[in-house]
Design a protein around this motif. Structure first.
Motif, PDB file in Angstrom:
ATOM      1  N   ILE A   1       0.913  -1.156  -0.054  1.00 26.13           N
ATOM      2  CA  ILE A   1       0.123  -0.068   0.138  1.00 26.13           C
ATOM      3  C   ILE A   1       0.772   1.174  -0.088  1.00 26.13           C
ATOM      4  O   ILE A   1       1.844   1.195   0.898  1.00 26.13           O
ATOM      5  CB  ILE A   1      -1.039   0.079   1.451  1.00 26.13           C
ATOM      6  CG1 ILE A   1      -2.036  -1.144   1.237  1.00 26.13           C
ATOM      7  CG2 ILE A   1      -1.690   1.203   1.368  1.00 26.13           C
ATOM      8  CD1 ILE A   1      -2.551  -1.295   2.674  1.00 26.13           C
ATOM      9  N   THR A   2       0.556   2.161  -0.940  1.00 21.55           N
ATOM     10  CA  THR A   2       1.325   3.434  -0.951  1.00 21.55           C
ATOM     11  C   THR A   2       0.283   4.401  -0.544  1.00 21.55           C
ATOM     12  O   THR A   2      -0.569   4.550  -1.110  1.00 21.55           O
ATOM     13  CB  THR A   2       1.985   3.635  -2.291  1.00 21.55           C
ATOM     14  OG1 THR A   2       2.713   2.629  -2.766  1.00 21.55           O
ATOM     15  CG2 THR A   2       2.834   4.972  -2.519  1.00 21.55           C
ATOM     16  N   ALA A   3       0.750   5.082   0.487  1.00 17.20           N
ATOM     17  CA  ALA A   3       0.012   6.624   0.869  1.00 17.20           C
ATOM     18  C   ALA A   3       0.533   7.730   0.214  1.00 17.20           C
ATOM     19  O   ALA A   3       1.661   8.015   0.599  1.00 17.20           O
ATOM     20  CB  ALA A   3      -0.176   6.584   2.125  1.00 17.20           C
ATOM     21  N   LEU A   4      -0.394   8.236  -0.613  1.00 18.35           N
ATOM     22  CA  LEU A   4       0.138   9.318  -1.590  1.00 18.35           C
ATOM     23  C   LEU A   4      -0.375  10.935  -1.068  1.00 18.35           C
ATOM     24  O   LEU A   4      -1.507  10.842  -0.995  1.00 18.35           O
ATOM     25  CB  LEU A   4       0.150   9.222  -3.002  1.00 18.35           C
ATOM     26  CG  LEU A   4       0.392  10.184  -4.013  1.00 18.35           C
ATOM     27  CD1 LEU A   4       1.720  10.446  -4.063  1.00 18.35           C
ATOM     28  CD2 LEU A   4      -0.072   9.931  -5.339  1.00 18.35           C
ATOM     29  N   HIS A   5       0.327  11.560  -0.926  1.00 21.17           N
ATOM     30  CA  HIS A   5      -0.196  13.109  -0.957  1.00 21.17           C
ATOM     31  C   HIS A   5       0.342  14.027  -1.823  1.00 21.17           C
ATOM     32  O   HIS A   5       1.640  14.077  -1.943  1.00 21.17           O
ATOM     33  CB  HIS A   5       0.071  13.562   0.437  1.00 21.17           C
ATOM     34  CG  HIS A   5      -0.448  15.156   0.688  1.00 21.17           C
ATOM     35  ND1 HIS A   5      -1.775  15.391   0.778  1.00 21.17           N
ATOM     36  CD2 HIS A   5       0.194  16.328   0.667  1.00 21.17           C
ATOM     37  CE1 HIS A   5      -1.813  16.834   0.806  1.00 21.17           C
ATOM     38  NE2 HIS A   5      -0.721  17.352   0.845  1.00 21.17           N
ATOM     39  N   VAL A   6      -0.440  14.557  -2.635  1.00 19.80           N
ATOM     40  CA  VAL A   6       0.069  15.651  -3.629  1.00 19.80           C
ATOM     41  C   VAL A   6      -0.060  16.905  -3.121  1.00 19.80           C
ATOM     42  O   VAL A   6      -1.088  17.462  -2.812  1.00 19.80           O
ATOM     43  CB  VAL A   6      -0.691  15.345  -4.815  1.00 19.80           C
ATOM     44  CG1 VAL A   6      -0.184  16.566  -6.043  1.00 19.80           C
ATOM     45  CG2 VAL A   6      -0.918  13.928  -5.470  1.00 19.80           C
ATOM     46  N   HIS A   7       1.041  17.577  -2.882  1.00 17.68           N
ATOM     47  CA  HIS A   7       1.272  18.904  -2.240  1.00 17.68           C
ATOM     48  C   HIS A   7       0.939  20.109  -3.603  1.00 17.68           C
ATOM     49  O   HIS A   7       1.959  19.972  -4.437  1.00 17.68           O
ATOM     50  CB  HIS A   7       2.389  19.242  -1.678  1.00 17.68           C
ATOM     51  CG  HIS A   7       2.774  20.640  -1.044  1.00 17.68           C
ATOM     52  ND1 HIS A   7       2.054  21.027   0.026  1.00 17.68           N
ATOM     53  CD2 HIS A   7       3.254  21.495  -1.297  1.00 17.68           C
ATOM     54  CE1 HIS A   7       2.316  22.218   0.362  1.00 17.68           C
ATOM     55  NE2 HIS A   7       3.205  22.705  -0.469  1.00 17.68           N
TER      56      HIS A   7
END
Length: 137
Positions: A33-39
């Motif tokens: 699982i990859t938790a991604l946040h796009v800033h």
């Protein structure tokens, strides 16, 4: 079920724990699982009014918030990227052969039917399965 799941996370919404739990339930043996946040960096004329220290501080704040939300979660890798949210999610899914995206969404308002929410754009353009979790609000 799925080997590579991407969980885009809006750090200011309270749905992240739900989407991560859904991802865990959909994850096949040996999967990740990859938790991604796009800033999103301020664009256009707005960026002219912000100094680099403020922009850098915002990015570091996002990094710390992402690390805090994923701290201690076994098998979850956190990734922080800069860019346009929906486009970056779709590109990341393509480039990393993601099998499934689990994304949270608010209930659509009138503006969403004209502009499209991030979740709607991901559903339309992502090359893999997308599970949308509606917030209870």
């Amino acid at each position: 079920m799925y080997k590579k799941i991407l969980v885009p996370m809006a750090l200011d919404h309270g749905i992240s724990s739900e989407t991560l739990e859904i991802a865990r339930s959909l994850l096949g043996k040996g999967g990740s699982i990859t938790a991604l946040h796009v800033h999103e960096v301020p664009q256009g004329s707005v960026s002219a009014y912000l100094n680099e220290d403020i922009v850098r501080a915002g990015f570091e704040h996002a990094r710390n918030a992402l690390e805090k939300k994923t701290e201690g979660l076994k098998g979850v890798t956190s990734v922080l990227l800069k860019g346009h949210t929906a486009q970056t999610i779709v590109e990341y899914a393509r480039e990393h052969d993601i099998d499934c995206v689990v994304i949270g969404s608010h209930k659509p308002g009138l503006s969403d039917f004209f502009l499209g929410s991030t979740a709607a754009r991901v559903v339309r353009h992502c090359p893999c399965a997308v599970h949308v979790q509606r917030s209870r609000d």
